[in-house]
Write a protein that holds these residues in place. Structure first.
Motif, PDB file in Angstrom:
ATOM      1  N   SER A 391       0.808  -1.223   0.000  1.00  0.00           N
ATOM      2  CA  SER A 391       0.000   0.000   0.000  1.00  0.00           C
ATOM      3  C   SER A 391       0.839   1.270   0.000  1.00  0.00           C
ATOM      4  CB  SER A 391      -0.931   0.007   1.217  1.00  0.00           C
ATOM      5  OG  SER A 391      -0.161  -0.033   2.412  1.00  0.00           O
ATOM      6  N   ASP A 392       2.118   1.172   0.410  1.00  0.00           N
ATOM      7  CA  ASP A 392       2.956   2.370   0.454  1.00  0.00           C
ATOM      8  C   ASP A 392       3.934   2.438  -0.715  1.00  0.00           C
ATOM      9  OD1 ASP A 392       4.468   0.223   1.238  1.00  0.00           O
ATOM     10  OD2 ASP A 392       5.573   1.302   2.801  1.00  0.00           O
ATOM     11  N   ARG A 393       3.659   1.652  -1.802  1.00  0.00           N
ATOM     12  CA  ARG A 393       4.524   1.682  -2.986  1.00  0.00           C
ATOM     13  C   ARG A 393       3.663   1.962  -4.214  1.00  0.00           C
ATOM     14  NH1 ARG A 393       9.420  -1.028  -1.712  1.00  0.00           N
ATOM     15  NH2 ARG A 393      10.169  -0.373  -3.763  1.00  0.00           N
ATOM     16  N   TRP A 394       4.282   2.559  -5.232  1.00  0.00           N
ATOM     17  CA  TRP A 394       3.513   2.950  -6.423  1.00  0.00           C
ATOM     18  C   TRP A 394       4.134   2.471  -7.731  1.00  0.00           C
ATOM     19  CZ3 TRP A 394       3.895   5.717  -1.976  1.00  0.00           C
ATOM     20  CH2 TRP A 394       2.684   5.990  -1.339  1.00  0.00           C
ATOM     21  N   ILE A 395       5.360   2.011  -7.702  1.00  0.00           N
ATOM     22  CA  ILE A 395       5.982   1.468  -8.914  1.00  0.00           C
ATOM     23  C   ILE A 395       5.710  -0.032  -8.936  1.00  0.00           C
ATOM     24  CG2 ILE A 395       8.137   1.150 -10.189  1.00  0.00           C
ATOM     25  CD1 ILE A 395       9.248   3.610  -8.711  1.00  0.00           C
ATOM     26  N   SER A 396       4.895  -0.475  -9.879  1.00  0.00           N
ATOM     27  CA  SER A 396       4.490  -1.879  -9.932  1.00  0.00           C
ATOM     28  C   SER A 396       5.672  -2.769 -10.314  1.00  0.00           C
ATOM     29  CB  SER A 396       3.357  -2.057 -10.937  1.00  0.00           C
ATOM     30  OG  SER A 396       3.842  -1.798 -12.248  1.00  0.00           O
ATOM     31  N   PRO A 397       5.624  -4.068  -9.959  1.00  0.00           N
ATOM     32  CA  PRO A 397       6.698  -4.988 -10.369  1.00  0.00           C
ATOM     33  C   PRO A 397       6.912  -5.001 -11.882  1.00  0.00           C
ATOM     34  CG  PRO A 397       5.321  -6.011  -8.701  1.00  0.00           C
ATOM     35  CD  PRO A 397       4.652  -4.716  -9.067  1.00  0.00           C
ATOM     36  N   SER A 398       5.836  -4.923 -12.663  1.00  0.00           N
ATOM     37  CA  SER A 398       5.968  -4.931 -14.128  1.00  0.00           C
ATOM     38  C   SER A 398       6.727  -3.705 -14.620  1.00  0.00           C
ATOM     39  CB  SER A 398       4.589  -4.978 -14.791  1.00  0.00           C
ATOM     40  OG  SER A 398       3.914  -6.174 -14.453  1.00  0.00           O
ATOM     41  N   LEU A 399       6.386  -2.545 -14.047  1.00  0.00           N
ATOM     42  CA  LEU A 399       7.067  -1.318 -14.448  1.00  0.00           C
ATOM     43  C   LEU A 399       8.522  -1.327 -13.978  1.00  0.00           C
ATOM     44  CD1 LEU A 399       7.061   1.471 -15.735  1.00  0.00           C
ATOM     45  CD2 LEU A 399       6.066   2.402 -13.638  1.00  0.00           C
ATOM     46  N   GLN A 400       8.739  -1.831 -12.768  1.00  0.00           N
ATOM     47  CA  GLN A 400      10.104  -1.900 -12.236  1.00  0.00           C
ATOM     48  C   GLN A 400      10.991  -2.770 -13.134  1.00  0.00           C
ATOM     49  OE1 GLN A 400      10.311  -2.900  -8.081  1.00  0.00           O
ATOM     50  NE2 GLN A 400      12.526  -3.142  -8.082  1.00  0.00           N
ATOM     51  N   SER A 401      10.444  -3.886 -13.590  1.00  0.00           N
ATOM     52  CA  SER A 401      11.192  -4.780 -14.466  1.00  0.00           C
ATOM     53  C   SER A 401      11.527  -4.094 -15.792  1.00  0.00           C
ATOM     54  CB  SER A 401      10.373  -6.050 -14.716  1.00  0.00           C
ATOM     55  OG  SER A 401      10.999  -6.868 -15.668  1.00  0.00           O
ATOM     56  N   ALA A 402      10.555  -3.325 -16.332  1.00  0.00           N
ATOM     57  CA  ALA A 402      10.776  -2.632 -17.601  1.00  0.00           C
ATOM     58  C   ALA A 402      11.853  -1.554 -17.460  1.00  0.00           C
ATOM     59  CB  ALA A 402       9.467  -2.010 -18.098  1.00  0.00           C
ATOM     60  N   VAL A 403      11.830  -0.818 -16.325  1.00  0.00           N
ATOM     61  CA  VAL A 403      12.850   0.215 -16.084  1.00  0.00           C
ATOM     62  C   VAL A 403      14.227  -0.437 -15.972  1.00  0.00           C
ATOM     63  CG1 VAL A 403      13.675   1.962 -14.455  1.00  0.00           C
ATOM     64  CG2 VAL A 403      11.232   1.831 -15.005  1.00  0.00           C
ATOM     65  N   GLN A 404      14.293  -1.560 -15.232  1.00  0.00           N
ATOM     66  CA  GLN A 404      15.568  -2.259 -15.050  1.00  0.00           C
ATOM     67  C   GLN A 404      16.152  -2.686 -16.395  1.00  0.00           C
ATOM     68  OE1 GLN A 404      16.367  -2.784 -11.406  1.00  0.00           O
ATOM     69  NE2 GLN A 404      18.287  -2.497 -12.529  1.00  0.00           N
ATOM     70  N   GLU A 485       8.090  14.048  -5.430  1.00  0.00           N
ATOM     71  CA  GLU A 485       9.256  13.875  -4.563  1.00  0.00           C
ATOM     72  C   GLU A 485       9.260  12.482  -3.922  1.00  0.00           C
ATOM     73  OE1 GLU A 485       9.704  17.090  -1.743  1.00  0.00           O
ATOM     74  OE2 GLU A 485       8.961  18.536  -3.203  1.00  0.00           O
ATOM     75  N   ARG A 486       8.080  12.020  -3.506  1.00  0.00           N
ATOM     76  CA  ARG A 486       8.000  10.702  -2.877  1.00  0.00           C
ATOM     77  C   ARG A 486       8.290   9.603  -3.887  1.00  0.00           C
ATOM     78  NH1 ARG A 486       3.036   8.807   1.068  1.00  0.00           N
ATOM     79  NH2 ARG A 486       4.238   7.295   2.277  1.00  0.00           N
ATOM     80  N   LEU A 487       7.851   9.823  -5.123  1.00  0.00           N
ATOM     81  CA  LEU A 487       8.136   8.856  -6.180  1.00  0.00           C
ATOM     82  C   LEU A 487       9.646   8.775  -6.425  1.00  0.00           C
ATOM     83  CD1 LEU A 487       6.861   6.930  -8.241  1.00  0.00           C
ATOM     84  CD2 LEU A 487       6.776   8.847  -9.856  1.00  0.00           C
ATOM     85  N   GLY A 488      10.324   9.927  -6.353  1.00  0.00           N
ATOM     86  CA  GLY A 488      11.775   9.936  -6.492  1.00  0.00           C
ATOM     87  C   GLY A 488      12.456   9.143  -5.398  1.00  0.00           C
ATOM     88  N   GLU A 489      11.920   9.239  -4.194  1.00  0.00           N
ATOM     89  CA  GLU A 489      12.459   8.488  -3.048  1.00  0.00           C
ATOM     90  C   GLU A 489      12.294   6.986  -3.276  1.00  0.00           C
ATOM     91  OE1 GLU A 489      10.605   8.384   1.156  1.00  0.00           O
ATOM     92  OE2 GLU A 489      11.869  10.174   1.146  1.00  0.00           O
ATOM     93  N   GLU A 490      11.113   6.590  -3.775  1.00  0.00           N
ATOM     94  CA  GLU A 490      10.863   5.177  -4.037  1.00  0.00           C
ATOM     95  C   GLU A 490      11.752   4.661  -5.165  1.00  0.00           C
ATOM     96  OE1 GLU A 490       7.282   2.193  -5.522  1.00  0.00           O
ATOM     97  OE2 GLU A 490       6.754   4.144  -4.676  1.00  0.00           O
ATOM     98  N   ALA A 491      11.932   5.493  -6.202  1.00  0.00           N
ATOM     99  CA  ALA A 491      12.787   5.088  -7.319  1.00  0.00           C
ATOM    100  C   ALA A 491      14.225   4.879  -6.861  1.00  0.00           C
ATOM    101  CB  ALA A 491      12.728   6.138  -8.430  1.00  0.00           C
ATOM    102  N   ALA A 492      14.694   5.727  -5.940  1.00  0.00           N
ATOM    103  CA  ALA A 492      16.063   5.585  -5.423  1.00  0.00           C
ATOM    104  C   ALA A 492      16.224   4.267  -4.676  1.00  0.00           C
ATOM    105  CB  ALA A 492      16.399   6.758  -4.512  1.00  0.00           C
ATOM    106  N   ALA A 493      15.147   3.829  -3.990  1.00  0.00           N
ATOM    107  CA  ALA A 493      15.199   2.558  -3.266  1.00  0.00           C
ATOM    108  C   ALA A 493      15.138   1.367  -4.228  1.00  0.00           C
ATOM    109  CB  ALA A 493      14.045   2.490  -2.262  1.00  0.00           C
ATOM    110  N   CYS A 494      14.333   1.512  -5.290  1.00  0.00           N
ATOM    111  CA  CYS A 494      14.186   0.413  -6.257  1.00  0.00           C
ATOM    112  C   CYS A 494      15.411   0.276  -7.168  1.00  0.00           C
ATOM    113  CB  CYS A 494      12.944   0.638  -7.127  1.00  0.00           C
ATOM    114  SG  CYS A 494      11.380   0.497  -6.257  1.00  0.00           S
ATOM    115  N   PHE A 495      16.033   1.418  -7.483  1.00  0.00           N
ATOM    116  CA  PHE A 495      17.153   1.412  -8.434  1.00  0.00           C
ATOM    117  C   PHE A 495      18.341   2.152  -7.802  1.00  0.00           C
ATOM    118  CE2 PHE A 495      13.026   1.975 -10.617  1.00  0.00           C
ATOM    119  CZ  PHE A 495      12.910   0.730 -11.216  1.00  0.00           C
ATOM    120  N   PRO A 496      18.999   1.533  -6.825  1.00  0.00           N
ATOM    121  CA  PRO A 496      20.016   2.238  -6.033  1.00  0.00           C
ATOM    122  C   PRO A 496      21.225   2.717  -6.845  1.00  0.00           C
ATOM    123  CG  PRO A 496      19.999  -0.119  -5.545  1.00  0.00           C
ATOM    124  CD  PRO A 496      18.792   0.153  -6.373  1.00  0.00           C
TER     125      PRO A 496
END
Length: 721
Positions: A391-404, A485-496
């Protein structure tokens, strides 16, 4: 001789003054006494003389400025009639340059002198080479130092020896001449055909409007710059309107490359000195091309031959406070008066413009393919109902995989969310209190970058509290929902390991800083871009091959009649940032409503089908562009007073009923209090051909506003907040 003077003061009539010796012509800018003050005015015509002549005061002086042309006065009159705006407020729009009554100020400039330096150095040689290269043109000290790559002390030392001549020069100098004969970029056959059509239209020197519709990346700018070149070659002036200051820097670079010099600028990022220079030079013919924001429409052009409204669908062309006008519509009005051509350019035109083109009222030009090897992006939906997401995340696994996957290939990805700040709501988990603005009925948005809570209605801000202001509970305040800004924080955690750049208008102190960041991103100095709608407008990132829209459903909520249209436009525009070079792009839309008609139309790329269906729906409901609307916004510090007036207006609506119009309301505005003032709205709906302005004017003329009651009329409202 008496003259009638229109001032920018809130008065409902012209004022009589005695003309100065020698008289003054109609349109002359004058300084006149008003009570104890001296104010700016324009001679609008002869005086009435219906006043004690002994008490009529004299014009103090005629200003050294080109008189307001008759076509400009006609434009202000007709714009005032259309928007139901008092003429003094219209004149304020047309005189928004500081110090118009001041004599031309002087500044130090530097030219090549006759002397020789007492000794030669590399730095001194660079100064002399620069002066030689520019053929004797004058430089300011800063300009010459930048061109020569030396310190100012080198130039001042040469001035002491007479090698460089220091002079006093008027500050309001003409702009460098643009050369329309310089070669432009090589055009595709599609672009060349469009450019030829526009150039022919400009040569006709008669009014007409062309909708230039081209897919994102098709090179619309290069096409309409050819029309600008034709206009300049004919000796006429041109105006290009842009929706965002952030787009201006990149556009100016393209103009300089095309015409060999910088045009005049008119927007909030320009210094007051430059604003005055632009205003004066436009009136004297010392500026050929202006690039500006919506208010540039009210500059005193001497011979306007072309107006380009780039991204014509953009909502920022609607002025939402003060004088309520739509720059797109006012551009058409101004051009019709002065015999100019209008070009409305967009990949996703407004339904109003699309309908006018379909009906033959506007000419239509289409660019159907992207420039060079670029192809349109592949667009797909991510069904969020099937994604396992905390509930506290917004980048879906599918999108995360595509970005990676893109990061592994050395390409860029853009994550888009149309919310500024860190979180739209700050909630107390102890008592449920949501921190709101003290002056508005709006929640305050956390801006972690600024370390403050900010009201996006009135601009009020305050530090983020340590405890709940309602129940005093400590450490129980929690941010709810995502912002950029919060999305940027989550992206930094997903893609260090990724380099992340966040683009939001409130995170940069100046247009220059924002321009530098955009240029750095385009040069590949970021792997992931996190952005608001700022990134959807006209930027070109060659390495960008993936766009992920975090909340594609966001714009579909609410009752705004344009919600579907705006969602469609925004999604298509942001998707168009990807795949603009030789590598194909993909756009992924995270949605909980993949079967929604708007989402399906976006994914299918069926723009004609979408506009046709949307037009049919609006026509059936009798709403714009197939009907007419006017919004009435009442406000007061006293909520009872504002509702009493609203109810009285709804009862006494005979002038509106005579033209078959309906009145809805009064009702509290969706944001019912802003800056401490309670707001109530009424909505008038009429048939397409009804004389709406005349009826509304008669209707509101029945009422006298008492105390701090205020009434604003919004003809053709674009928002209903």
């Amino acid at each position: 001789m008496l003259v009638g003077v229109l001032t920018a003061q809130p008065l409902d009539r012209l004022l009589d003054y005695k003309a100065p010796e020698g008289g003054c012509q109609r349109g002359a800018f004058v300084e006149v006494p008003l009570g104890p003050r001296k104010v700016l005015g324009v001679v609008w015509g002869p005086g009435k003389g219906d006043y004690d002549l002994a008490k009529i005061r004299s014009v103090i002086r005629v200003l050294d400025a080109a008189p307001m042309r008759e076509e400009m006065r006609e434009f202000l009159r007709r714009a005032a009639d259309y928007t139901l705006t008092p003429m003094p407020a219209m004149l304020r729009l047309a005189t928004r340059a500081p110090g118009l009554g001041d004599p031309p100020s002087m500044r130090k400039v530097y030219r090549r002198g006759t002397g020789l330096p007492d000794r030669a150095t590399a730095a001194r040689s660079r100064v002399l080479d620069a002066l030689e290269e520019y053929g004797g043109l004058a430089f300011t000290l800063k300009e010459l130092a930048e061109v020569a790559g030396v310190s100012t002390s080198v130039i001042k030392g040469l001035a002491v020896q007479g090698v460089v001549r220091e002079e006093d020069s008027p500050r309001d100098m003409p702009f460098a001449r643009l050369d329309p004969a310089l070669p432009g970029k090589a055009l595709t056959p599609d672009q060349a055909a469009g450019a030829a059509t526009l150039k022919q239209a400009v040569r006709a020197e008669t009014y007409g409007t062309t909708l230039l519709r081209g897919v994102t990346g098709s090179g619309k700018t290069e096409v309409y710059l050819e029309a600008v070149a034709e206009c300049l070659a004919m000796g006429r002036q041109a105006l290009v309107l842009l929706p965002e200051i952030a787009l201006t820097a990149e556009f100016l670079t393209r103009v300089q490359a095309r015409f060999g010099a910088q045009p005049a600028e008119w927007h909030s990022g320009v210094t007051m000195t430059e604003r005055r220079r632009t205003w004066r030079m436009i009136g004297q013919g010392g500026a050929q091309l202006v690039v500006g924001a919506r208010s540039a429409l009210f500059l005193p052009f001497q011979d306007l031959g072309l107006i380009v409204v780039d991204e014509e669908h953009d909502t920022s062309y609607k002025q939402e406070d003060g004088v309520l006008y739509n720059a797109r519509d006012m551009a058409v009005l101004r051009a019709s008066i002065c015999g100019a051509r209008v070009v409305l350019a967009s990949a996703t035109p407004s339904l109003e413009s699309w309908t006018n083109a379909q009906a033959g009222k506007y000419d239509k030009l289409e660019l159907t393919t992207r420039f060079g090897e670029a192809v349109m992006p592949d667009m797909r939906a991510i069904d969020m109902r099937t994604e396992a997401l905390p509930s506290d995340r917004w980048i879906s696994p599918s999108l995360q995989s595509a970005v990676q996957d893109r990061l592994a290939k050395g390409e860029q990805a853009l994550l888009f969310i149309n919310r500024r700040g860190y979180a739209p709501i700050t909630l107390c988990r102890a008592c449920g209190h949501q921190i709101g603005c003290d002056h508005c009925d709006a929640r305050m948005v956390e801006h972690r970058f600024l370390k403050r809570l900010v009201c996006h209605q009135c601009g009020e801000s305050k530090p983020i509290p340590d405890k709940c202001p309602s129940c005093d509970a400590e450490d129980r305040l929690a941010p709810v929902g995502p912002g950029v800004e919060r999305l940027g924080e989550e992206a930094a955690a997903c893609f260090p390991d990724a380099r992340i750049a966040t683009l939001s208008s409130d995170m940069y102190g100046s247009a220059r800083a924002l321009k530098a960041e955009i240029e750095a991103i385009a040069a590949g100095q970021a792997d992931i871009i996190i952005g608001t709608q700022l990134v959807a407008k006209g930027h070109n990132f060659p390495l960008l091959t993936l766009v992920g829209v975090i909340d594609a459903d966001l714009g579909l909520q609410g009752s705004d009649l344009r919600a579907a249209e705006r969602t469609f436009q925004l999604m298509r525009q942001v998707a168009g940032r990807t795949g603009r070079a030789d590598k194909p792009g993909t756009a992924l839309l995270q949605t909980y409503q993949p079967d929604h008609p708007v989402i399906r139309a976006i994914l299918a790329g069926d723009e004609t089908g979408f506009w046709t269906a949307e037009a049919a729906e609006r026509a059936q409901a009798g709403v714009p562009p197939f009907g007419r609307m006017a919004g009435i916004i009442l406000s007061s510090s006293d909520v009872a007073q504002v509702f009493d007036l609203g109810n009285d207006m709804a009862r006494r609506d005979a002038p509106l009923r005579r033209i078959g119009a309906q009145v809805f309301g009064p009702a509290p505005a969706p944001i019912a209090r802003i800056r401490g003032r309670h707001r109530v709205r009424l909505l008038v709906k009429a048939d397409k051909g009804a004389p709406l302005q005349q009826a509304v004017s008669e209707w509101i003329g029945q009422f006298r506003l008492k105390g701090d009651l205020r009434l604003a009329v919004d003809i053709d409202p674009q928002s209903f907040y």
